[in-house]
Design an enzyme around this catalytic site. Sequence first.
Site, PDB file in Angstrom:
ATOM      1  N   CYS A  84     -14.471 -47.236 -40.092  1.00 43.36           N
ATOM      2  CA  CYS A  84     -15.412 -47.988 -39.186  1.00 43.36           C
ATOM      3  C   CYS A  84     -16.368 -47.822 -40.393  1.00 43.36           C
ATOM      4  O   CYS A  84     -16.432 -46.701 -40.402  1.00 43.36           O
ATOM      5  CB  CYS A  84     -16.036 -47.646 -37.820  1.00 43.36           C
ATOM      6  SG  CYS A  84     -17.266 -48.362 -38.003  1.00 43.36           S
ATOM      7  N   CYS A  90     -23.417 -44.609 -36.331  1.00 41.74           N
ATOM      8  CA  CYS A  90     -23.945 -45.068 -35.128  1.00 41.74           C
ATOM      9  C   CYS A  90     -23.507 -44.561 -33.500  1.00 41.74           C
ATOM     10  O   CYS A  90     -22.350 -43.366 -33.792  1.00 41.74           O
ATOM     11  CB  CYS A  90     -22.854 -46.488 -34.609  1.00 41.74           C
ATOM     12  SG  CYS A  90     -22.366 -47.294 -33.430  1.00 41.74           S
ATOM     13  N   CYS A  93     -19.231 -44.527 -31.204  1.00 39.23           N
ATOM     14  CA  CYS A  93     -17.699 -43.721 -31.066  1.00 39.23           C
ATOM     15  C   CYS A  93     -18.316 -42.333 -32.142  1.00 39.23           C
ATOM     16  O   CYS A  93     -19.227 -41.858 -32.004  1.00 39.23           O
ATOM     17  CB  CYS A  93     -16.312 -43.880 -32.005  1.00 39.23           C
ATOM     18  SG  CYS A  93     -16.193 -45.710 -31.417  1.00 39.23           S
ATOM     19  N   CYS A 172     -16.181 -53.595 -35.701  1.00 36.83           N
ATOM     20  CA  CYS A 172     -16.576 -52.193 -34.360  1.00 36.83           C
ATOM     21  C   CYS A 172     -14.864 -52.946 -33.366  1.00 36.83           C
ATOM     22  O   CYS A 172     -14.346 -53.467 -33.182  1.00 36.83           O
ATOM     23  CB  CYS A 172     -17.515 -52.879 -33.434  1.00 36.83           C
ATOM     24  SG  CYS A 172     -17.383 -51.672 -31.802  1.00 36.83           S
ATOM     25  N   TYR A 325     -20.080 -46.577  -4.037  1.00 41.06           N
ATOM     26  CA  TYR A 325     -20.812 -46.694  -4.828  1.00 41.06           C
ATOM     27  C   TYR A 325     -19.702 -48.047  -5.928  1.00 41.06           C
ATOM     28  O   TYR A 325     -18.612 -47.621  -6.460  1.00 41.06           O
ATOM     29  CB  TYR A 325     -20.607 -45.319  -5.829  1.00 41.06           C
ATOM     30  CG  TYR A 325     -21.077 -44.456  -5.484  1.00 41.06           C
ATOM     31  CD1 TYR A 325     -22.929 -44.170  -6.485  1.00 41.06           C
ATOM     32  CD2 TYR A 325     -21.287 -43.065  -5.206  1.00 41.06           C
ATOM     33  CE1 TYR A 325     -23.298 -42.628  -5.581  1.00 41.06           C
ATOM     34  CE2 TYR A 325     -21.754 -42.110  -4.355  1.00 41.06           C
ATOM     35  CZ  TYR A 325     -22.930 -42.070  -4.714  1.00 41.06           C
ATOM     36  OH  TYR A 325     -23.736 -41.275  -4.535  1.00 41.06           O
ATOM     37  N   GLU A 346     -23.404 -50.115  -1.782  1.00 38.77           N
ATOM     38  CA  GLU A 346     -23.644 -50.093  -3.293  1.00 38.77           C
ATOM     39  C   GLU A 346     -25.106 -50.725  -3.520  1.00 38.77           C
ATOM     40  O   GLU A 346     -25.797 -51.049  -2.494  1.00 38.77           O
ATOM     41  CB  GLU A 346     -22.699 -51.088  -3.983  1.00 38.77           C
ATOM     42  CG  GLU A 346     -23.327 -51.639  -5.661  1.00 38.77           C
ATOM     43  CD  GLU A 346     -23.408 -51.091  -6.601  1.00 38.77           C
ATOM     44  OE1 GLU A 346     -22.420 -49.542  -7.049  1.00 38.77           O
ATOM     45  OE2 GLU A 346     -24.667 -50.867  -7.115  1.00 38.77           O
ATOM     46  N   ASP A 395     -16.956 -42.898  -6.354  1.00 36.48           N
ATOM     47  CA  ASP A 395     -17.153 -43.203  -8.021  1.00 36.48           C
ATOM     48  C   ASP A 395     -19.081 -43.261  -8.408  1.00 36.48           C
ATOM     49  O   ASP A 395     -18.826 -44.306  -9.011  1.00 36.48           O
ATOM     50  CB  ASP A 395     -16.434 -43.899  -8.380  1.00 36.48           C
ATOM     51  CG  ASP A 395     -16.380 -44.591  -9.492  1.00 36.48           C
ATOM     52  OD1 ASP A 395     -16.725 -44.039 -10.660  1.00 36.48           O
ATOM     53  OD2 ASP A 395     -15.968 -46.233  -9.773  1.00 36.48           O
ATOM     54  N   CYS A 422     -17.290 -39.879 -14.381  1.00 35.86           N
ATOM     55  CA  CYS A 422     -17.307 -40.408 -15.803  1.00 35.86           C
ATOM     56  C   CYS A 422     -17.997 -39.356 -15.992  1.00 35.86           C
ATOM     57  O   CYS A 422     -18.297 -39.156 -17.088  1.00 35.86           O
ATOM     58  CB  CYS A 422     -17.718 -41.960 -15.680  1.00 35.86           C
ATOM     59  SG  CYS A 422     -19.568 -42.178 -15.138  1.00 35.86           S
TER      60      CYS A 422
END
Length: 467
Positions: A84, A90, A93, A172, A325, A346, A395, A422
């Site tokens: 890339c 950027c 990533c 991208c 969530y 939520e 979550d 996450c």
Amino acid sequence: MQEKIRKNRESIPIQKNQEYIVEIIDQGMDGEGIAKIEQFTIFVPNVLIGEKVKILIVKVLPTHAFAKAIEIIVPSPHRVKEDCSSYPRCGGCNLRHMDYETTLDFKQNKVENILQKTFGKEKIKVQKTIGMGNPYYYRNKAQYPVGQDKNGELIWGVFAERTHTIIPIRDCKIQDEQSEQIAYAIYQFLKSKKITAYDETKQIGYVRHIVIKIGKNTQEIMCIIVVNGKELPYQQELVDMLVQRFSHIKTIIQNCNTKNTNVILGTENHILHGDGYIFDILGDYTFKISPMSFYQVNPVQAELLYNLAIEKAELTKEDIVFDLYCGIGTIGIFAAKYVKKVYGIEIIEQAIADAKENAKINQIHNIEFFAGDVEKILYKKLLEKNIFPDVVIVDPPRRGLDNHTVQNLLAIEPRKIVYISCNPATFARDIQVLTEKYEIGEVQPVDMFPFTSHVECVAVLELKNYQ
Ligand SMILES: C[S@@+](CC[C@H](N)C(=O)[O-])C[C@H]1O[C@@H](n2cnc3c(N)ncnc32)[C@H](O)[C@@H]1O
């Protein structure tokens, strides 16, 4: 004190703007390499463990330093050619110099290290990260800032990492290719009509961001133009151009954001074309997605994650499940056919409106949704009414669970808590508190964000001494 600082400085074995040759011995949380000179830690981005590297020191702090690699003297066998032209400037990533298998090992290690810091060595088993067969062009949502360069020329692209400097992006490797084509067409239009970009420092100008959402399995596209105010010159011409050129565009929305903020979307939307939403299909289900609703950015891995979470929960037809969530109701809708009843909570009202419609579209009758903050309404809407869960699926966003919710979970003692996260750091913090009453099963990392240092994980917590 002055003397102590001077002594400390003298004991630092490196100097800014000097070059050194080092071996990379470890990796930090974002995949950056770690080297040591006389036990002094130096962080070096874009290098791999085992590499011998010539570095230039760019910043020295009392406890560690930052350097950039200026020559890879002995490369790692896991190094790959970066594919890339915007990498690594950027911020999208940060692992494109690593082969894909190694990125999966890195993510497993990252989760293991964080859990080890909290729980000690080898207390919790972390499985190998589940990767993607094809980890390219996987994202269904793109957000491109629009601005002016120092000559006043209109530009678009992505923010360089940790800055608000816009750098160009072409081809991208993680976005759906259509997003870039649409954003480029909008950019060309704005340029031809001399429509200005929003200037963050002066807070003037029109266009701030172009946001594209794509239903990967329906190919329906939502295009959101974020504008500093209600007015957008040549609005109808822009809409006509987009609809004519891109037949998959189902809706175009002007989002008004006049605030001096890093948050991309404002609260006000005006539909310029279509119905204001798109649909996507995940597994056997169809989901309506609105501009403000959260929808997992990698639908291939999201489907895998949901099925995995449900399998791990070992649900029964007698179970009451809370989906906390819940976004647009995806996990709850996946779970509904295995259980007696699902309740979803939520905070975003529009997401709950979507969730309710999603239940109808998919003919799920044993699910109910509530809009509000989990911290505040879990008790009011459910527990106070004597509705208690057998299984809770959480979550949460990156900040994890609030303490009140953790305490509520400990008080109501569901048989199982399925934690989808996450952010391994807040995940570790929360499950540590929950160990007061729960056994932590093995943790399964899933590669939801290939070639970035982010990792999703799922774990089942089982109530100790459950009869
Ligand atoms: C990681 S997303 C998960 C959404 C959904 N489970 C999915 O897979 O699409 C986290 C969700 O939590 C919502 N949220 C954030 N803070 C919240 C809170 N305090 N109470 C309820 N929901 C919240 C966000 O709007 C977002 O939809």
